[in-house]
Design an enzyme around this catalytic site. Structure first.
Site, PDB file in Angstrom:
ATOM      1  N   ARG A  72     -14.565   2.770   0.373  1.00 52.22           N
ATOM      2  CA  ARG A  72     -14.277   4.211   0.420  1.00 52.22           C
ATOM      3  C   ARG A  72     -15.476   5.045  -0.008  1.00 52.22           C
ATOM      4  O   ARG A  72     -15.823   6.028   0.644  1.00 52.22           O
ATOM      5  CB  ARG A  72     -13.059   4.554  -0.436  1.00 52.22           C
ATOM      6  CG  ARG A  72     -11.758   3.965   0.115  1.00 52.22           C
ATOM      7  CD  ARG A  72     -10.605   4.187  -0.829  1.00 52.22           C
ATOM      8  NE  ARG A  72     -10.900   3.541  -2.107  1.00 52.22           N
ATOM      9  CZ  ARG A  72     -10.332   3.830  -3.263  1.00 52.22           C
ATOM     10  NH1 ARG A  72      -9.425   4.768  -3.339  1.00 52.22           N
ATOM     11  NH2 ARG A  72     -10.649   3.186  -4.366  1.00 52.22           N
TER      12      ARG A  72
ATOM     13  N   ASN B 208      -7.313   3.939   0.609  1.00 49.89           N
ATOM     14  CA  ASN B 208      -6.769   2.587   0.648  1.00 49.89           C
ATOM     15  C   ASN B 208      -5.336   2.662   1.140  1.00 49.89           C
ATOM     16  O   ASN B 208      -4.648   3.671   0.936  1.00 49.89           O
ATOM     17  CB  ASN B 208      -6.784   1.950  -0.741  1.00 49.89           C
ATOM     18  CG  ASN B 208      -8.152   1.471  -1.146  1.00 49.89           C
ATOM     19  OD1 ASN B 208      -9.038   1.279  -0.324  1.00 49.89           O
ATOM     20  ND2 ASN B 208      -8.340   1.254  -2.437  1.00 49.89           N
TER      21      ASN B 208
END
Length: 102
Positions: free
Chosen positions: A18, A36
């Protein structure tokens, strides 16, 4: 303006996917978000110029060096005019219920 959603699976959580995605998107001038997923995958939305978005989609197929991307599903969507790029929290309620042994 161009928009793509990418769902990535494999060893993609806990490997700076990320954060690296956010940094890469920001460097390319691409707007959107990444998060996520409860199933262990990562979901990202990229908005911007076609070439820049496609570069991010290509990047998502590989991820950072610490990731192992097994699959990347790509969907074209209508742009929503997103500004900036953010890391969003994992959505709740979409994971299967825990196994209670019954």
């Amino acid at each position: 303006m161009y928009r793509k959603r990418v769902i990535v699976s494999g060893a993609v959580q806990g490997v700076f996917f990320r954060d690296t995605c956010r940094a890469t998107a920001t460097a390319q001038g691409v707007n959107g978000w990444v998060r996520n997923l409860p199933d262990g995958g990562v979901e990202a939305v990229f908005e911007g110029e076609t070439g820049a978005v496609e570069q991010l989609v290509d990047w998502a197929h590989e991820g950072p060096p610490t990731a192992t991307v097994e699959k990347a599903e790509v969907y074209e969507e209508q742009p929503q005019g997103l500004k900036g790029f953010e890391v969003r929290p994992t959505p709740h309620g979409s994971s299967p219920p825990p196994d209670d042994g019954t």
